[in-house]
Design an enzyme around this catalytic site. Structure first.
Site, PDB file in Angstrom:
ATOM      1  N   GLU A   8     -11.485  -5.880 -26.813  1.00  0.00           N
ATOM      2  CA  GLU A   8     -11.806  -6.872 -27.829  1.00  0.00           C
ATOM      3  C   GLU A   8     -13.308  -6.967 -28.001  1.00  0.00           C
ATOM      4  O   GLU A   8     -14.060  -6.782 -27.060  1.00  0.00           O
ATOM      5  CB  GLU A   8     -11.311  -8.239 -27.384  1.00  0.00           C
ATOM      6  CG  GLU A   8      -9.820  -8.295 -27.243  1.00  0.00           C
ATOM      7  CD  GLU A   8      -9.342  -9.633 -26.722  1.00  0.00           C
ATOM      8  OE1 GLU A   8     -10.014 -10.645 -26.992  1.00  0.00           O
ATOM      9  OE2 GLU A   8      -8.302  -9.644 -26.061  1.00  0.00           O
ATOM     10  N   CYS A  65     -10.727  -6.443 -15.382  1.00  0.00           N
ATOM     11  CA  CYS A  65     -11.883  -6.782 -14.541  1.00  0.00           C
ATOM     12  C   CYS A  65     -11.393  -7.044 -13.125  1.00  0.00           C
ATOM     13  O   CYS A  65     -10.330  -7.631 -12.928  1.00  0.00           O
ATOM     14  CB  CYS A  65     -12.573  -8.031 -15.091  1.00  0.00           C
ATOM     15  SG  CYS A  65     -14.058  -8.504 -14.169  1.00  0.00           S
ATOM     16  N   GLU A 108     -17.089  -6.518 -15.892  1.00  0.00           N
ATOM     17  CA  GLU A 108     -18.348  -6.836 -15.211  1.00  0.00           C
ATOM     18  C   GLU A 108     -19.340  -5.708 -15.529  1.00  0.00           C
ATOM     19  O   GLU A 108     -19.172  -4.578 -15.057  1.00  0.00           O
ATOM     20  CB  GLU A 108     -18.092  -6.958 -13.697  1.00  0.00           C
ATOM     21  CG  GLU A 108     -19.340  -6.994 -12.832  1.00  0.00           C
ATOM     22  CD  GLU A 108     -20.410  -7.989 -13.286  1.00  0.00           C
ATOM     23  OE1 GLU A 108     -20.080  -9.138 -13.614  1.00  0.00           O
ATOM     24  OE2 GLU A 108     -21.588  -7.590 -13.321  1.00  0.00           O
ATOM     25  N   SER A 154     -23.808 -15.638 -14.108  1.00  0.00           N
ATOM     26  CA  SER A 154     -22.746 -16.640 -14.088  1.00  0.00           C
ATOM     27  C   SER A 154     -22.784 -17.322 -12.736  1.00  0.00           C
ATOM     28  O   SER A 154     -22.376 -16.742 -11.738  1.00  0.00           O
ATOM     29  CB  SER A 154     -21.395 -15.958 -14.301  1.00  0.00           C
ATOM     30  OG  SER A 154     -21.378 -15.340 -15.564  1.00  0.00           O
ATOM     31  N   CYS A 164     -11.628 -14.880 -23.948  1.00  0.00           N
ATOM     32  CA  CYS A 164     -11.578 -13.511 -23.434  1.00  0.00           C
ATOM     33  C   CYS A 164     -10.141 -13.085 -23.158  1.00  0.00           C
ATOM     34  O   CYS A 164      -9.417 -13.777 -22.460  1.00  0.00           O
ATOM     35  CB  CYS A 164     -12.373 -13.413 -22.137  1.00  0.00           C
ATOM     36  SG  CYS A 164     -13.987 -14.153 -22.261  1.00  0.00           S
TER      37      CYS A 164
END
Ligand code: SAH
Length: 338
Positions: free
Chosen positions: A87, A107, A155, A209, A327
């Site tokens: 996406e 991920c 990541e 993050s 996401c």
């Protein structure tokens, strides 16, 4: 080989390797990224060069399978050559068009609140597949790209070389020419790669993050913290800001009753101290993780406490609320329909 895998440096090296003038690399960049050329015959190179390029390169790009659009945001679902899906998102910001690109299929970081991690990493994307997301957006919506967040699924620092090459491609003056300060790579805190990124010849911006002000809570939310605890992450971030003179962004997703009290804000301010970092408070995009988003009042109070303590903080604007754009959601919907 895929031509969109080639950073400016790699394409120059290629021309040197075949014994031709490396300046041709930038002629190709201008053609394929600015004018949308999809064939080497349009370059008026000597026939031997065109033949060699045709033999060595293809122009394969991800296939656009679905588009969703609302007022301020849009999302594309792309199919890769092996049938995987990624996406990519366009946000129409006040200062221009900002895209958010994915770097992996799935991920492995396992952050508890994140939908992407529900699909374990199947593979990393190639540079061409990351660059292809930008090209797909600019083709479908016929727009210039002004900013890039490397904050989609995956990541980035678990796919370092492809992401570093993507940064070179997207910021190349003769190509898409996005300003280096308008490209931000976001990591969950893979410390050795933060140093490697800082040491690149011309890194783009860095966001980390963080999401928790102490190791106990961060261990719970983000398993990566067990390998690289907060103190090490902060040291690496400081190295980046000292080396590049850029302000590091710390992302902090506001989870109701988990990390959003005034005490957490004070702890966070103490952690940042005098460092030149700024905090971006992210409204949580609800998923079925069990976590809830903090109320706007809680977020405002949290932000106020940070400011009282001398820390710069902003609240991230929400985009595409009715786009089902968190996401991984477009992919999940598409798979369900199928
Ligand atoms: N893996 C990288 C980049 C992708 S995630 C990273 O961790 O930084 C991009 C950002 O979105 C991260 O800060 C991530 O923690 C956050 N995020 C994940 N799920 C979210 C959700 N449901 N709502 C809001 N932010 C989310």
């Amino acid at each position: 080989m895929n031509i969109y895998d080639y950073s400016p440096r790699k394409l120059r090296n290629y021309f040197e390797y075949i014994g031709e003038n490396p300046a041709k690399a930038m002629i190709i960049y201008d053609g394929i990224y600015r004018r949308g050329v999809r064939s080497f015959s349009e370059f008026n190179f000597a026939e031997r060069i065109t033949e060699r390029l045709n033999a060595d390169f293809n122009f394969a790009l991800p296939r656009i399978v679905e588009k969703r659009e609302c007022e301020d945001a849009a999302k594309l679902l792309l199919e890769l050559s092996d049938g995987e899906f990624v996406e990519t998102v366009l946000m129409r910001q006040r200062f221009g068009n900002c895209i958010c690109v994915s770097t992996q299929v799935g991920c492995n970081m396992g952050c508890k609140f994140c939908q992407s991690g529900l699909l374990k990493k199947r593979r990393s994307l190639t540079t061409a597949e990351i660059t292809g997301q930008a090209l797909a957006i600019s083709a479908v919506f016929d727009c210039r790209i002004d900013g890039v967040s490397v904050m989609g699924i995956g990541e980035p620092f678990d796919n370092f070389e492809a992401v570093a090459d993507f940064c070179e491609i997207i910021t190349e003056d003769k190509g898409l020419a996005v300003g280096r300060r308008h490209v931000t790579v976001s990591t969950c805190g893979v410390v050795p790669k933060i140093y490697e990124y800082a040491d690149l010849p011309r890194p783009c911006n860095l966001a980390i993050s963080l999401h928790a002000p102490d190791d106990r809570l961060r261990n719970e939310l983000m398993p990566i913290n067990k390998a690289y605890p907060i103190a090490e992450v902060m040291r690496a971030a400081e190295y980046f800001s000292d080396k590049t003179h850029r302000r590091v962004t710390l992302e902090y997703v506001m989870l109701e009753g988990i990390n959003d009290t005034p005490t957490h804000a004070e702890q966070l301010a103490a952690l940042v101290g005098k460092r030149d970092f700024y905090i971006n408070l992210i409204p949580y995009n609800s998923t079925d993780s069990g976590y809830k988003k903090s109320s706007p009042e809680t977020v405002s109070e949290f932000c106020a406490v940070l400011k009282e303590n001398g820390v710069i903080a902003t609240k991230r604007r929400e985009f595409g609320a009715n786009l089902n754009a968190a996401c991984g959601q477009l992919r999940a919907d598409y798979m369900e329909e199928k």
